[in-house]
Enzyme design. Structure first.
Site, PDB file in Angstrom:
ATOM      1  CG  ASP A   8      -0.347   0.134   2.534  1.00 20.88           C
ATOM      2  OD1 ASP A   8       0.899   0.245   2.601  1.00 20.88           O
ATOM      3  OD2 ASP A   8      -1.074   0.177   3.548  1.00 20.88           O
ATOM      4  CB  CYS A  65       0.836  -2.588   4.747  1.00 23.47           C
ATOM      5  SG  CYS A  65       0.594  -3.706   6.130  1.00 23.47           S
ATOM      6  CB  THR A  67       1.782  -2.750  11.094  1.00 19.71           C
ATOM      7  OG1 THR A  67       0.597  -3.138  10.372  1.00 19.71           O
ATOM      8  CG2 THR A  67       1.573  -1.410  11.776  1.00 19.71           C
ATOM      9  CG  HIS A  98       9.245 -25.504  11.360  1.00 17.56           C
ATOM     10  ND1 HIS A  98       9.243 -25.499  12.735  1.00 17.56           N
ATOM     11  CD2 HIS A  98      10.374 -26.168  10.980  1.00 17.56           C
ATOM     12  CE1 HIS A  98      10.328 -26.134  13.182  1.00 17.56           C
ATOM     13  NE2 HIS A  98      11.033 -26.543  12.132  1.00 17.56           N
ATOM     14  CG  HIS A 133       7.179 -29.006   9.709  1.00 17.90           C
ATOM     15  ND1 HIS A 133       6.857 -28.508  10.945  1.00 17.90           N
ATOM     16  CD2 HIS A 133       8.478 -29.392   9.773  1.00 17.90           C
ATOM     17  CE1 HIS A 133       7.917 -28.577  11.725  1.00 17.90           C
ATOM     18  NE2 HIS A 133       8.911 -29.117  11.044  1.00 17.90           N
TER      19      HIS A 133
END
Ligand code: RB5
Length: 145
Positions: A8, A65, A67, A98, A133
Site C-alpha cells: 500500500d 504495508c 505494520t 516449518h 510439517h
C-alpha cells in the site's frame, strides 16, 4: 523464481527496493502496485498478490504495508495462502522450513531496509522440511469457519 510484489502507500518504498533487488538477483518480478504513494487500501493489493500465488501464476509473493498486519490478515483469507509477517531472520527461516510460507509480509514502519533485504534473502533460500510439517499445513485448509 517468479515473484509478485505489492504494497500500500506505507509500503511503497520497500516495494520499489525489493522489486529492484529481486530483478538484480535474476528473479522474474511482477509489480502488483500501487504506482505511487497516494493513500490506498491494502486489501486490494493483498488479494491481487495472494490470488496470483494461490492460482500458480507466480511462485511466491511479497506484501508490504506499514505494520505488515493488514496485509497478512488479507492475504491469509485466500485459500492456499500461508502469508508470514516476519520481523527477523529467525521467523523468515522458520516460516519456510516449518510453515512453507508462500507470501512474505513486511512492515515498512517496523523494520529498516537492510533487515528487510536480509529477511527476504533468507526467506527465498530456505526450503520447506515437509514431514510432520506437511500434515500441519494441510490442516490449515481444512477449517470450515
Ligand atoms: C496505513 O496507514 C496503515 O494502516 C497500513 O499500511 C497497514 O499498516 C495496515 O495494517
Amino acid at each position: 523464481m517468479k515473484v509478485i510484489v505489492g504494497s500500500d502507500h506505507a509500503g511503497f518504498n520497500f516495494k520499489k527496493m525489493i522489486l529492484s533487488h529481486l530483478a538484480k538477483n535474476g528473479h522474474q518480478v511482477l509489480d502488483a502496485g500501487p504506482e505511487d504513494t497516494t493513500s490506498c487500501d491494502y486489501p486490494h493489493y493483498a488479494f491481487k498478490v495472494a490470488r496470483a500465488v494461490a492460482g500458480g501464476e507466480c511462485d511466491r509473493g511479497v506484501l508490504i504495508c506499514g505494520t505488515g498486519l493488514g496485509m497478512s490478515y488479507a492475504a491469509n483469507r485466500v485459500k492456499g495462502i500461508r502469508a508470514a509477517l516476519c520481523m527477523n531472520e529467525y521467523q523468515a527461516r522458520l516460516s519456510r522450513t516449518h510453515n512453507d510460507a508462500n507470501i512474505l509480509v513486511l512492515g515498512e514502519r517496523v523494520i529498516g531496509p537492510d533487515l528487510a533485504l536480509s529477511i527476504l534473502e533468507i526467506w527465498l533460500e530456505a526450503e520447506f522440511e515437509s514431514g510432520r510439517h506437511q500434515r500441519r499445513i494441510e490442516l490449515l485448509d481444512q477449517v470450515d469457519g
